[in-house]
Design a protein around this motif. Structure first.
Motif, PDB file in Angstrom:
ATOM      1  N   VAL A   1       0.805  -1.201   0.306  1.00  0.00           N
ATOM      2  CA  VAL A   1      -0.131   0.141  -0.177  1.00  0.00           C
ATOM      3  C   VAL A   1       1.288   1.579   0.374  1.00  0.00           C
ATOM      4  N   PRO A   2       0.427   2.089  -0.623  1.00  0.00           N
ATOM      5  CA  PRO A   2       1.451   3.080  -1.115  1.00  0.00           C
ATOM      6  C   PRO A   2       1.131   4.026   0.322  1.00  0.00           C
ATOM      7  N   GLN A   3       3.005   5.308   0.618  1.00  0.00           N
ATOM      8  CA  GLN A   3       2.638   5.293   2.304  1.00  0.00           C
ATOM      9  C   GLN A   3       1.879   6.755   2.040  1.00  0.00           C
ATOM     10  N   SER A   4       1.284   7.498   0.852  1.00  0.00           N
ATOM     11  CA  SER A   4       0.680   8.461   0.904  1.00  0.00           C
ATOM     12  C   SER A   4      -0.636   8.327   1.396  1.00  0.00           C
ATOM     13  N   ALA A   5      -0.757   6.741   0.156  1.00  0.00           N
ATOM     14  CA  ALA A   5      -2.548   6.279   1.797  1.00  0.00           C
ATOM     15  C   ALA A   5      -2.981   5.983   3.305  1.00  0.00           C
ATOM     16  N   ARG A   6      -1.753   5.248   2.995  1.00  0.00           N
ATOM     17  CA  ARG A   6      -1.155   5.305   4.475  1.00  0.00           C
ATOM     18  C   ARG A   6      -1.561   6.444   5.230  1.00  0.00           C
ATOM     19  N   GLU A   7      -1.035   7.447   4.594  1.00  0.00           N
ATOM     20  CA  GLU A   7      -0.755   8.569   5.905  1.00  0.00           C
ATOM     21  C   GLU A   7      -1.968   9.315   5.127  1.00  0.00           C
ATOM     22  N   TYR A   8      -2.863   9.385   4.183  1.00  0.00           N
ATOM     23  CA  TYR A   8      -4.302   9.857   4.484  1.00  0.00           C
ATOM     24  C   TYR A   8      -5.328   9.772   5.520  1.00  0.00           C
ATOM     25  N   VAL A   9      -5.305   7.998   5.189  1.00  0.00           N
ATOM     26  CA  VAL A   9      -6.109   7.588   6.625  1.00  0.00           C
ATOM     27  C   VAL A   9      -5.909   8.112   7.914  1.00  0.00           C
ATOM     28  N   ILE A  10      -4.229   7.834   7.976  1.00  0.00           N
ATOM     29  CA  ILE A  10      -3.970   8.520   9.379  1.00  0.00           C
ATOM     30  C   ILE A  10      -4.604  10.176   9.747  1.00  0.00           C
ATOM     31  N   ALA A  11      -4.148  11.027   8.662  1.00  0.00           N
ATOM     32  CA  ALA A  11      -5.003  11.820   8.829  1.00  0.00           C
ATOM     33  C   ALA A  11      -6.595  12.396   8.406  1.00  0.00           C
ATOM     34  N   HIS A  12      -7.170  11.290   8.097  1.00  0.00           N
ATOM     35  CA  HIS A  12      -8.551  11.803   8.054  1.00  0.00           C
ATOM     36  C   HIS A  12      -9.374  10.520   8.408  1.00  0.00           C
ATOM     37  N   PRO A  13      -9.110  10.263  10.043  1.00  0.00           N
ATOM     38  CA  PRO A  13     -10.400   9.146   9.955  1.00  0.00           C
ATOM     39  C   PRO A  13     -10.983   9.153  10.452  1.00  0.00           C
ATOM     40  N   ALA A  14     -11.509   7.922  10.340  1.00  0.00           N
ATOM     41  CA  ALA A  14     -13.277   7.898   9.942  1.00  0.00           C
ATOM     42  C   ALA A  14     -14.568   6.974  11.452  1.00  0.00           C
ATOM     43  N   ASP A  15     -15.471   7.387  11.333  1.00  0.00           N
ATOM     44  CA  ASP A  15     -16.364   6.474  12.825  1.00  0.00           C
ATOM     45  C   ASP A  15     -15.858   4.783  12.717  1.00  0.00           C
ATOM     46  N   PRO A  16     -15.244   4.382  13.689  1.00  0.00           N
ATOM     47  CA  PRO A  16     -15.834   2.788  13.779  1.00  0.00           C
ATOM     48  C   PRO A  16     -16.796   2.387  13.092  1.00  0.00           C
ATOM     49  N   VAL A  17     -16.102   1.142  13.057  1.00  0.00           N
ATOM     50  CA  VAL A  17     -17.069   0.381  12.367  1.00  0.00           C
ATOM     51  C   VAL A  17     -16.957  -1.287  12.994  1.00  0.00           C
ATOM     52  N   VAL A  18     -17.818  -1.848  13.345  1.00  0.00           N
ATOM     53  CA  VAL A  18     -17.588  -3.045  14.158  1.00  0.00           C
ATOM     54  C   VAL A  18     -18.190  -4.005  13.097  1.00  0.00           C
ATOM     55  N   ILE A  19     -16.631  -4.415  12.579  1.00  0.00           N
ATOM     56  CA  ILE A  19     -16.647  -6.311  12.240  1.00  0.00           C
ATOM     57  C   ILE A  19     -16.577  -7.714  12.859  1.00  0.00           C
ATOM     58  N   GLU A  20     -17.486  -8.192  12.383  1.00  0.00           N
ATOM     59  CA  GLU A  20     -17.759  -9.795  13.262  1.00  0.00           C
ATOM     60  C   GLU A  20     -16.993 -10.632  12.481  1.00  0.00           C
ATOM     61  N   GLY A  21     -16.314 -11.760  13.988  1.00  0.00           N
ATOM     62  CA  GLY A  21     -15.595 -12.556  13.569  1.00  0.00           C
ATOM     63  C   GLY A  21     -13.971 -11.554  13.869  1.00  0.00           C
ATOM     64  N   ASP A  22     -12.623 -11.994  12.675  1.00  0.00           N
ATOM     65  CA  ASP A  22     -11.304 -12.015  13.036  1.00  0.00           C
ATOM     66  C   ASP A  22     -10.879 -11.573  11.905  1.00  0.00           C
ATOM     67  N   LEU A  23     -10.498 -10.207  12.323  1.00  0.00           N
ATOM     68  CA  LEU A  23     -10.039  -9.002  10.805  1.00  0.00           C
ATOM     69  C   LEU A  23      -8.408  -9.435  10.817  1.00  0.00           C
ATOM     70  N   SER A  24      -8.555  -9.465   9.851  1.00  0.00           N
ATOM     71  CA  SER A  24      -7.078  -9.386   8.946  1.00  0.00           C
ATOM     72  C   SER A  24      -6.907 -10.020   7.552  1.00  0.00           C
ATOM     73  N   GLN A  25      -5.672  -9.916   7.111  1.00  0.00           N
ATOM     74  CA  GLN A  25      -5.513  -9.802   5.921  1.00  0.00           C
ATOM     75  C   GLN A  25      -5.663 -10.344   5.065  1.00  0.00           C
ATOM     76  N   GLY A  26      -6.638 -10.257   3.826  1.00  0.00           N
ATOM     77  CA  GLY A  26      -7.438 -10.818   3.276  1.00  0.00           C
ATOM     78  C   GLY A  26      -9.096 -10.950   3.664  1.00  0.00           C
ATOM     79  N   TYR A  27      -9.312 -10.453   4.605  1.00  0.00           N
ATOM     80  CA  TYR A  27     -10.736  -9.931   5.324  1.00  0.00           C
ATOM     81  C   TYR A  27     -11.447  -9.503   4.030  1.00  0.00           C
ATOM     82  N   VAL A  28     -12.929 -10.031   3.419  1.00  0.00           N
ATOM     83  CA  VAL A  28     -13.614  -9.700   2.730  1.00  0.00           C
ATOM     84  C   VAL A  28     -14.475  -8.729   3.923  1.00  0.00           C
ATOM     85  N   VAL A  29     -14.219  -7.154   3.978  1.00  0.00           N
ATOM     86  CA  VAL A  29     -14.946  -6.565   4.311  1.00  0.00           C
ATOM     87  C   VAL A  29     -17.082  -6.594   3.490  1.00  0.00           C
TER      88      VAL A  29
END
Length: 167
Positions: free
Chosen positions: A29-57
Motif C-alpha cells: 500500500v502506498p505510504q501516501s495512502a497510509r498517511e491519508y487514512v491516518i490524517a482522516h480518521p472515520a467513525d469506527p465500524v464493528v466487524i464480526e469475526g477475526d479481522l485480518s489481511q485478506g478479510y472481505v469487508v
C-alpha cells in the motif's frame, strides 16, 4: 481429442496455480495512502469475526475512498485504520495495535500532565472527546493535542477530537 483434453487440463492447472499464487501476494500500500487514512480518521465500524489481511469487508460497511489512491478505500475498526482494495473489498493493510507515537511526544505529555477530566464511556482509541472539554496543544505537533481522562493521558487529533493514542 486427447490432445485437447490434455491442453485444457494443463491450462486449468496453470490457472489454478496462478490464482493460488495471487491469493498469497502481499500488496504494498502506498505510504501516501497510509498517511491519508491516518490524517482522516472515520467513525469506527464493528466487524464480526477475526479481522485480518485478506478479510472481505461486507457490502453493508461503507468503505471511504482514498482520493490519491483510487484503488483503495478505508475503514476504522476499534480505532485502527484498515485499508481495503476497492476492487474486491479485501483488507490489504491492517495497522498493528496503536498508532506509533514518537517518544518525545509521549515524554512531553507525561511530564506535563493536566487536570483530569471526566467523559462518558470508556477511553479507547477512536473515542471522540466532547467539544466542551479543553484540549492542550502539543508543541511542534500542530495536528495533535492531549488530555488526561481520569489520570490517563490521551493523544487527540485536534481537528476531529478523536483519540489516536492512550496510555
Amino acid at each position: 481429442m486427447k490432445t485437447v483434453l490434455l491442453v485444457t487440463a494443463a491450462a486449468f492447472m496453470a490457472s489454478a496455480g496462478l490464482a493460488s499464487a495471487q491469493d498469497s501476494v502481499v500488496v504494498e500500500v502506498p505510504q501516501s495512502a497510509r498517511e491519508y487514512v491516518i490524517a482522516h480518521p472515520a467513525d469506527p465500524v464493528v466487524i464480526e469475526g477475526d479481522l485480518s489481511q485478506g478479510y472481505v469487508v461486507p457490502e453493508s460497511v461503507v468503505v471511504r475512498p482514498i482520493p490519491e489512491s483510487p484503488g483503495y478505500g478505508y475503514i476504522y475498526v476499534e480505532g485502527r485504520p484498515v485499508i481495503v482494495s476497492m476492487e474486491n473489498r479485501q483488507v490489504v493493510y491492517l495497522s498493528e495495535g496503536s498508532m506509533e507515537v514518537p517518544d518525545d511526544v509521549v515524554s512531553y505529555i507525561e511530564t506535563n500532565p493536566t487536570d483530569p477530566v471526566v467523559i462518558e464511556g470508556d477511553l479507547t482509541m477512536g473515542t471522540v472527546i466532547p467539544a466542551d472539554i479543553p484540549l492542550v496543544a502539543v508543541p511542534d505537533q500542530p495536528r495533535y493535542s492531549y488530555v488526561y481522562v481520569q489520570d490517563r493521558p490521551a493523544l487527540v487529533e485536534t481537528g476531529t477530537r478523536r483519540v489516536v493514542w492512550v496510555r
